[in-house]
Design an enzyme around this catalytic site. Structure first.
Site, PDB file in Angstrom:
ATOM      1  N   SER A  68       3.626 -46.451 -14.030  1.00  0.00           N
ATOM      2  CA  SER A  68       4.462 -45.753 -15.013  1.00  0.00           C
ATOM      3  C   SER A  68       5.726 -45.114 -14.446  1.00  0.00           C
ATOM      4  CB  SER A  68       3.637 -44.693 -15.738  1.00  0.00           C
ATOM      5  OG  SER A  68       2.733 -45.304 -16.634  1.00  0.00           O
ATOM      6  N   GLU A 167       3.814 -52.800 -20.484  1.00  0.00           N
ATOM      7  CA  GLU A 167       2.494 -52.191 -20.329  1.00  0.00           C
ATOM      8  C   GLU A 167       1.383 -53.103 -20.855  1.00  0.00           C
ATOM      9  OE1 GLU A 167       1.418 -49.601 -18.864  1.00  0.00           O
ATOM     10  OE2 GLU A 167       3.196 -48.401 -18.420  1.00  0.00           O
TER      11      GLU A 167
END
Length: 299
Positions: A68, A167
């Site tokens: 992230s 993601e």
């Protein structure tokens, strides 16, 4: 003859300054390397002090999976599109139940399980400050995918950062995460140039906004911030992988630490391929931050 002597004196002064600076940085490197000893992980570190101009790097040639941490450059690419007038902070985006993918970290999904409508500003906030995976993929769709982020990085001469997967793609296959990588100094350069707003990378509004939501990061309280005094200003972005066969691919934290004397520490720490516990991985990062804090504060 006097001119020659003056030139020699200047050169000697410069030489000893460089030697002294390198010796100082080497001292910090040794302290950090003591933390890394006997750790069953590959650890990358980059540190830059705004006043001292010292640069430290450890394992900089390795491509560390960002997880992230990639949301920081993704947010910059979105803000660049806002500055160009292609998007706006107030623009409303519908988030449908189909967007709310299962088994992924998402405060948006937790708060709005049936979908909702949010502004781009709100989605950016969720994505950076709370590391929302669904928010991240929605932002990527808005700007044309990961290729657009890579083009933004390349256009602004940020090398050694690769973003190829979103993601959803990373969650489907363990190895996909390795397509999103950075070297420690490359990430530090992105932090430094963004903070200094080199070449007016962002408008004032976008600049103020990105650093606000970086300061408001809620994840990784045991990493860069873990051992620092309670009210220390840390603008940062974390990244965390799952664990596969006892190996954690990524435990990361990158950001800007403000010392009480006003100096800024730009720091990127990546812990990759670790067989240590999650607690130890995080403590590696907090130990490095604390050592760096003490080192520059007591110089």
């Amino acid at each position: 003859m006097k001119i020659v002597k003056r030139i020699l004196l200047v050169l000697l002064s410069l030489f000893f300054t460089i030697v002294y600076s390198n010796a100082q940085t080497d001292n910090l490197t040794l302290k950090i390397e003591n933390v890394l000893k006997a750790k069953n992980a590959r650890i990358g570190v980059a540190i830059f002090n705004s006043n001292e101009k010292d640069t430290l790097k450890i394992n900089n040639d390795f491509h560390f999976p960002m997880q992230s941490v990639m949301k920081f450059p993704i947010a910059l690419a979105v803000l660049s599109e806002i500055d160009k007038g292609n998007l706006s902070f107030e623009q409303k985006i519908e988030i449908t139940p189909q967007d709310l993918l299962p088994k992924t970290w998402s405060p948006i999904k937790e708060e709005f399980p049936n979908g909702t409508t949010l502004t781009i500003e709100q989605i950016l906030n969720y994505t950076v400050s709370e590391s929302d995976n669904i928010g991240c993929d929605i932002l990527l769709k808005l700007i044309g995918g990961t290729d657009s982020v890579q083009k933004f990085l390349n256009a602004n001469h940020f090398t050694d950062i690769s973003i190829k997967a979103n993601e959803e793609q990373m969650h489907k296959d363990w190895n996909t995460q390795y397509q999103n990588w950075a070297t420690p100094t490359a990430m530090n350069k992105l932090l430094i140039d963004t903070y200094n707003n080199k070449n007016q990378l962002l408008s004032k509004k976008s600049y103020d906004f990105i650093w606000k939501i970086m300061r408001e990061t809620t994840t990784g309280s045991n990493r860069l911030k873990g051992q620092l005094p309670k009210n220390t200003i840390v603008a940062h972005k974390t990244g965390t992988s799952g664990i596969n066969n006892g190996i954690a691919a990524a435990t990361n934290d990158v950001g800007v630490i403000t010392l009480p004397n006003g100096q800024l520490i730009f720091i990127s720490v990546f812990v990759a391929e670790s067989k240590e516990t999650s607690e130890i991985n995080e403590k590696i990062i907090s130990d490095i931050a604390k050592i760096t804090w003490n080192y520059y504060l007591n110089k």
